[in-house]
Design a protein around this motif. Structure first.
Motif, short mmCIF file in Angstrom:
data_model
loop_
_atom_site.label_atom_id
_atom_site.label_comp_id
_atom_site.label_asym_id
_atom_site.label_seq_id
_atom_site.Cartn_x
_atom_site.Cartn_y
_atom_site.Cartn_z
N GLY A 1 38.12 45.70 30.96
CA GLY A 1 38.26 47.16 30.99
C GLY A 1 38.84 47.64 32.30
N VAL A 2 38.35 47.10 33.42
CA VAL A 2 38.86 47.49 34.74
C VAL A 2 40.32 47.05 34.89
CG1 VAL A 2 38.61 47.15 37.24
CG2 VAL A 2 36.58 47.53 35.82
N GLU A 3 40.65 45.86 34.38
CA GLU A 3 42.04 45.40 34.46
C GLU A 3 42.97 46.32 33.68
OE1 GLU A 3 45.28 43.73 35.72
OE2 GLU A 3 43.30 43.25 36.52
N SER A 4 42.52 46.83 32.54
CA SER A 4 43.34 47.76 31.76
C SER A 4 43.57 49.05 32.55
CB SER A 4 42.71 48.06 30.40
OG SER A 4 41.56 48.86 30.52
N LEU A 5 42.55 49.49 33.28
CA LEU A 5 42.69 50.68 34.12
C LEU A 5 43.70 50.43 35.25
CD1 LEU A 5 38.95 51.76 34.36
CD2 LEU A 5 40.77 52.95 33.11
N ARG A 6 43.69 49.22 35.78
CA ARG A 6 44.65 48.88 36.85
C ARG A 6 46.08 48.92 36.32
NH1 ARG A 6 41.86 47.60 41.28
NH2 ARG A 6 39.82 46.63 41.06
#
Length: 194
Positions: A40-45
């Protein structure tokens, strides 16, 4: 039922406007559902790398605070604020001040959010977070100044909330005035008889 097409369409929407709140959170939820929190955090990045993006950085900063990475979160907040015009969007300042407050970083709220606060643009939700931060840090005069700025907006729907802070600040001032400055000293006098 065409998941691939819906995801491509969602990504294209984010390319056009990376700050679409619902779209961004939907995109993150899809990836978090597949690979957990790190995905999820990688998608935000990925979204944060798009031109004009600032909302994704807010959510990455929230994850950084959750991981006790305050310097990273502060850098992300500064990046967000450098990407938006003036006045900064109210929901941006509200999320920054709320997330920092929930993590117990009150001085940082005042450092990051206070310089961007405008009572007419940001209203009660951001103003309330700033008042609370000042109040909890014992900065009653600064809390009062923000309260006065909000009163000047003449918003009847804020009256009850502002009245609450008026009372709390007044009670805090009274308790400071009533507190003895120094403990009295006791002395014993000896008097010789007649």
């Amino acid at each position: 039922g065409d998941t691939a097409l819906s995801e491509r369409t969602l990504w294209h929407a984010l390319e056009l406007d990376p700050n679409l709140d619902n779209g961004l959170l939907w995109y993150e939820a899809i990836h978090r559902g597949r690979g957990g929190e790190p995905s999820g955090v990688e998608s935000l990045r990925r979204v944060a790398a798009l031109p004009g993006s600032w909302r994704a950085q807010l959510w990455i900063a929230r994850a950084a605070l959750k991981s006790k990475q305050l310097p990273e979160a502060l850098d992300l907040y500064r990046d967000c604020l450098s990407r938006v015009g003036k006045p900064a969007p109210a929901d941006l300042l509200q999320q920054i001040s709320g997330d920092l407050g929930n993590a117990g970083h009150l001085p940082e709220i005042l450092q990051i959010v206070a310089p961007h606060f405008d009572a007419a643009s940001h209203g009660l939700m951001v103003g309330n977070n700033l008042i609370k931060a000042h109040f909890d840090l014992g900065q009653l005069e600064a809390a009062r100044k923000i309260l006065d700025q909000l009163y000047k907006q003449n918003r009847g729907d804020w009256k009850e909330h502002l009245s609450y802070w008026d009372t709390e600040i007044a009670k805090a001032r009274v308790s400071l005035q009533e507190a003895p400055k120094e403990l009295p000293t006791v002395a014993k006098l000896t008097i010789a008889g007649p």
